[in-house]
Design an enzyme around this catalytic site. Structure first.
Site, PDB file in Angstrom:
ATOM      1  N   MET A  30      -6.931  -8.829 -13.277  1.00 22.32           N
ATOM      2  CA  MET A  30      -7.727  -8.540 -12.080  1.00 22.32           C
ATOM      3  C   MET A  30      -8.080  -9.828 -11.304  1.00 22.32           C
ATOM      4  O   MET A  30      -8.013  -9.861 -10.074  1.00 22.32           O
ATOM      5  CB  MET A  30      -9.017  -7.811 -12.474  1.00 22.32           C
ATOM      6  CG  MET A  30      -9.833  -7.367 -11.271  1.00 22.32           C
ATOM      7  SD  MET A  30     -11.379  -6.591 -11.757  1.00 22.32           S
ATOM      8  CE  MET A  30     -10.816  -5.029 -12.388  1.00 22.32           C
ATOM      9  N   ARG A  83       7.562  12.298  11.627  1.00 25.79           N
ATOM     10  CA  ARG A  83       6.192  12.054  11.154  1.00 25.79           C
ATOM     11  C   ARG A  83       5.251  12.540  12.237  1.00 25.79           C
ATOM     12  O   ARG A  83       4.792  13.672  12.183  1.00 25.79           O
ATOM     13  CB  ARG A  83       6.033  10.562  10.840  1.00 25.79           C
ATOM     14  CG  ARG A  83       4.810  10.209  10.049  1.00 25.79           C
ATOM     15  CD  ARG A  83       4.722   8.740   9.715  1.00 25.79           C
ATOM     16  NE  ARG A  83       4.673   7.892  10.895  1.00 25.79           N
ATOM     17  CZ  ARG A  83       4.498   6.576  10.857  1.00 25.79           C
ATOM     18  NH1 ARG A  83       4.372   5.947   9.689  1.00 25.79           N
ATOM     19  NH2 ARG A  83       4.448   5.867  11.952  1.00 25.79           N
ATOM     20  N   TYR A 123      -2.326  -9.784 -21.051  1.00 26.02           N
ATOM     21  CA  TYR A 123      -2.477  -8.416 -21.561  1.00 26.02           C
ATOM     22  C   TYR A 123      -1.158  -7.894 -22.104  1.00 26.02           C
ATOM     23  O   TYR A 123      -0.105  -8.078 -21.500  1.00 26.02           O
ATOM     24  CB  TYR A 123      -2.960  -7.478 -20.453  1.00 26.02           C
ATOM     25  CG  TYR A 123      -4.438  -7.644 -20.149  1.00 26.02           C
ATOM     26  CD1 TYR A 123      -5.403  -7.383 -21.118  1.00 26.02           C
ATOM     27  CD2 TYR A 123      -4.852  -8.067 -18.902  1.00 26.02           C
ATOM     28  CE1 TYR A 123      -6.760  -7.544 -20.838  1.00 26.02           C
ATOM     29  CE2 TYR A 123      -6.202  -8.227 -18.603  1.00 26.02           C
ATOM     30  CZ  TYR A 123      -7.143  -7.972 -19.590  1.00 26.02           C
ATOM     31  OH  TYR A 123      -8.478  -8.131 -19.321  1.00 26.02           O
ATOM     32  N   LYS A 150      -3.575  -3.287  14.137  1.00 26.24           N
ATOM     33  CA  LYS A 150      -4.298  -2.314  13.310  1.00 26.24           C
ATOM     34  C   LYS A 150      -4.479  -2.887  11.897  1.00 26.24           C
ATOM     35  O   LYS A 150      -3.877  -3.897  11.550  1.00 26.24           O
ATOM     36  CB  LYS A 150      -3.528  -0.998  13.261  1.00 26.24           C
ATOM     37  CG  LYS A 150      -2.130  -1.125  12.692  1.00 26.24           C
ATOM     38  CD  LYS A 150      -1.365   0.169  12.801  1.00 26.24           C
ATOM     39  CE  LYS A 150       0.048  -0.020  12.259  1.00 26.24           C
ATOM     40  NZ  LYS A 150       0.663   1.224  11.857  1.00 26.24           N
TER      41      LYS A 150
END
Ligand SMILES: Cc1ncc(COP(=O)(O)O)c(C=O)c1O
Length: 358
Positions: free
Chosen positions: A302, A130, A254, A35
């Site tokens: 990024m 679940r 940053y 998956k």
């Protein structure tokens, strides 16, 4: 030069890891869990390299259809089953198996029209809390399914919550609960995920469902993949696109919260959170430059990361950088980034080029 962020997929390693499943659970059939685009590795390419898998487990119709359209005629199981009445015509057309975990799915099947024997994997919730029927409701769900025209084999399955932890008693509790249900109801059984395959032989039963071990990540807490003879399938790489000398005290990246502790070279590698490299990777996270470990310096951007090349002063623009995979276990990177290999694999972005190597 095209942007150098690449994922190398080692198909030989994939086949080797599958052979570990066969070795660990020789008497069980295997449903390879592919998956989420085969945990980010590429559904069809992965499926092609698992000729010994008896079935494929996927999460949604699109993944199942991709397999059928690529020509696979093996059993394909929708692990969350059907979501809506419309799914039934596709399940018929593409000859899919479904997990049934809830009464509302039985209701959809009762109202639908099955054009062939539909094999069901009846999911029992033995403690994950679940998906699935409670052990007390398993028999009535089974009986309701038996009343639907067109139902084929009904298998029983459950999923483990804590099988990665070999010291936890919870898996034994789940095994016990499942055993009680299986003793009352006919049908083949499936319990084991990768951790079950490698750590809980008593869970192997008729079908095992390995996922993450196929991709070379350790499913067991405190055990390295190499110790379990699992090989990395994905190696995420890029290259240095700049090397600049910086002075002691210069802030990097940053917010400037990483400061050069000494005069050094800072390498800039073309990969960032936009490619799936985790933004929370802390300064000090190892990456390999020309096969040698160097630390991440400052925040992940990024499209870029900065590396302190203090121990690799000869490193230059164009040199290879490995983020995880060959020589740098994904499990180590995941732990330092406070996540799991599954998330790193699935997160590798579309702009990363995939190269399949045999
Ligand atoms: C129902 C089911 N079986 C098996 C697996 C495979 O688990 P793992 O990747 O831990 O082997 C998964 C994955 O989450 C799953 O949802």
């Amino acid at each position: 030069m095209t942007r150098p962020a690449r994922a190398r997929i080692n198909l030989q390693a994939l086949r080797h890891n599958f052979s570990r499943v066969r070795q660990a659970a020789p008497d069980s059939r295997s449903m390879a869990i592919i998956k989420a685009n085969a945990y980010g590795h590429g559904t069809v390419e992965v499926a092609r390299n698992l000729p010994g898998a008896h079935a494929f487990g996927v999460a949604c119709m699109e993944e199942a259809i991709a397999l059928r359209e690529a020509g696979f005629d093996r059993r394909v199981v929708l692990l969350e089953g059907l979501f809506a009445a419309d799914d039934i015509s596709l399940i018929n057309a593409y000859r899919l198996d479904v997990v049934v975990h809830h009464d509302c799915q039985i209701a959809l099947l009762e109202q639908g029209c099955l054009n062939r024997p539909l094999d069901i994997w009846l999911k029992i919730d033995t403690g994950m809390n679940r998906l699935g029927f409670t052990p007390a409701h398993a028999a009535s769900a089974r009986q309701r399914l038996a009343g639907i025209t067109g139902i084929g084999e009904v298998r029983l399955m459950t999923h483990f919550a804590c099988a990665d932890d070999l010291s936890s008693d919870y898996t034994r509790l789940q095994l016990g609960r499942f055993g009680e249900v299986a003793a009352q109801l006919p049908g083949e059984c499936s319990l084991a995920n990768s951790a079950g395959v490698l750590g809980w032989p008593e869970s192997h039963a008729d079908w095992v469902r390995p996922g993450v071990m196929l991709y070379g990540s350790s499913p067991l807490l405190g055990r390295r993949a190499a110790e379990l003879d699992l090989r990395p399938v994905m190696t995420l790489t890029t290259r240095l696109i700049a090397v600049n000398s910086r002075r002691q005290g210069d802030p990097v990246g940053y917010s400037g919260d990483w400061v050069c502790p000494a005069d050094t070279n800072i390498g800039v590698a073309a990969i960032g959170y936009g490619d799936g490299y985790p933004r929370h990777a802390p300064s000090g996270m190892p990456v390999l430059v020309n096969g040698k470990r160097v630390p991440l310096a400052g925040r992940v951007s990024m499209d870029m990361i900065c590396l302190d090349l203090g121990t690799q002063p000869q490193a230059q623009v164009g040199d290879e950088v490995i983020l995880w995979g060959d020589g740098l276990p994904v499990d180590e990177v995941a732990a330092l980034a406070d996540t799991i290999s599954y998330e790193l694999f699935c997160g590798v972005g579309r702009r990363v080029q995939f190269d399949y190597l045999d």
